[in-house]
Design a protein around this motif. Sequence first.
Motif, PDB file in Angstrom:
ATOM      1  N   ALA A  69       1.009  -1.189   0.057  1.00 16.57           N
ATOM      2  CA  ALA A  69       0.067  -0.121  -0.124  1.00 16.57           C
ATOM      3  C   ALA A  69       0.924   1.208  -0.113  1.00 16.57           C
ATOM      4  CB  ALA A  69      -1.040   0.101   1.229  1.00 16.57           C
ATOM      5  N   ILE A  70       1.839   1.182   0.845  1.00 12.93           N
ATOM      6  CA  ILE A  70       2.784   2.228   0.714  1.00 12.93           C
ATOM      7  C   ILE A  70       3.490   2.582  -0.604  1.00 12.93           C
ATOM      8  CG2 ILE A  70       4.988   3.258   1.690  1.00 12.93           C
ATOM      9  CD1 ILE A  70       3.999   1.934   4.605  1.00 12.93           C
ATOM     10  N   VAL A  71       4.126   1.500  -1.114  1.00 10.39           N
ATOM     11  CA  VAL A  71       4.943   1.522  -2.419  1.00 10.39           C
ATOM     12  C   VAL A  71       3.813   2.248  -3.465  1.00 10.39           C
ATOM     13  CG1 VAL A  71       5.771   0.194  -4.251  1.00 10.39           C
ATOM     14  CG2 VAL A  71       6.355  -0.400  -1.980  1.00 10.39           C
ATOM     15  N   GLN A  72       2.413   1.711  -3.519  1.00 14.82           N
ATOM     16  CA  GLN A  72       1.805   2.170  -4.417  1.00 14.82           C
ATOM     17  C   GLN A  72       1.166   3.813  -4.056  1.00 14.82           C
ATOM     18  OE1 GLN A  72      -1.935  -0.152  -4.426  1.00 14.82           O
ATOM     19  NE2 GLN A  72      -2.439   0.512  -6.856  1.00 14.82           N
ATOM     20  N   GLU A  73       1.139   4.052  -2.794  1.00 16.48           N
ATOM     21  CA  GLU A  73       0.879   5.279  -2.720  1.00 16.48           C
ATOM     22  C   GLU A  73       1.760   6.387  -3.058  1.00 16.48           C
ATOM     23  OE1 GLU A  73       1.355   7.593   1.636  1.00 16.48           O
ATOM     24  OE2 GLU A  73      -0.094   6.034   1.679  1.00 16.48           O
ATOM     25  N   LEU A  74       3.221   5.911  -2.662  1.00 19.03           N
ATOM     26  CA  LEU A  74       4.328   6.694  -3.344  1.00 19.03           C
ATOM     27  C   LEU A  74       4.699   6.713  -4.841  1.00 19.03           C
ATOM     28  CD1 LEU A  74       6.740   6.087  -0.336  1.00 19.03           C
ATOM     29  CD2 LEU A  74       5.548   7.928  -0.684  1.00 19.03           C
ATOM     30  N   GLY A  75       4.094   5.914  -5.379  1.00 14.12           N
ATOM     31  CA  GLY A  75       3.844   5.817  -6.845  1.00 14.12           C
ATOM     32  C   GLY A  75       5.221   4.877  -7.519  1.00 14.12           C
ATOM     33  N   LEU A  76       5.590   4.055  -6.578  1.00 10.51           N
ATOM     34  CA  LEU A  76       6.840   3.357  -6.766  1.00 10.51           C
ATOM     35  C   LEU A  76       6.581   1.803  -7.347  1.00 10.51           C
ATOM     36  CD1 LEU A  76       8.842   4.240  -3.743  1.00 10.51           C
ATOM     37  CD2 LEU A  76       9.005   5.230  -6.265  1.00 10.51           C
ATOM     38  N   LEU A  77       5.359   1.435  -7.377  1.00  7.54           N
ATOM     39  CA  LEU A  77       4.953   0.149  -7.959  1.00  7.54           C
ATOM     40  C   LEU A  77       5.084  -0.044  -9.440  1.00  7.54           C
ATOM     41  CD1 LEU A  77       3.657  -2.268  -6.980  1.00  7.54           C
ATOM     42  CD2 LEU A  77       1.168  -1.527  -7.683  1.00  7.54           C
ATOM     43  N   LYS A  78       6.140  -1.064  -9.671  1.00  6.78           N
ATOM     44  CA  LYS A  78       6.417  -1.298 -10.972  1.00  6.78           C
ATOM     45  C   LYS A  78       5.277  -2.293 -11.714  1.00  6.78           C
ATOM     46  CE  LYS A  78      11.194  -1.808  -9.914  1.00  6.78           C
ATOM     47  NZ  LYS A  78      12.283  -3.033  -9.779  1.00  6.78           N
TER      48      LYS A  78
END
Length: 130
Positions: A120-129
């Motif tokens: 959820a944090i990775v997605q929130e920070l726009g870092l999801l590949k």
Amino acid sequence: MDDQNRRDAGMNVRRKVLGNAWVDKSIAGRNAFNTDFQDLITRYAWGEIWTRPHFDERTRRVLVIGTMVALGQWDEFRLHVRAALAEGGFTPDDIKEILLQQAIYCGVPAANHAMKEASAIVQELGLLKT
């Protein structure tokens, strides 16, 4: 080091590790009940432990994230994952590797929950590949 030096050093490390926005929010939330606790963690967790020379900041971050998984302390886990990604130069793959390691030593249920929280944090920070 006296208490004021420890407090100053701790505040510098705390800001570096967690980011100014988080620390400013924490300071703004001080009141007559929690001020002593905030001072304690600034002087000792940040000013005494995080400033020790043996481990670098990256190693300390890995230790804290892993420990929060082991203890199931999800608020602190999210705080330190977000800070590692936003302030500490960690990548989502770095976080994933910590969680895979913890799956073996802390158990799959703890790592499963940690993966959900970290994703959820990775997605929130726009870092999801993709």
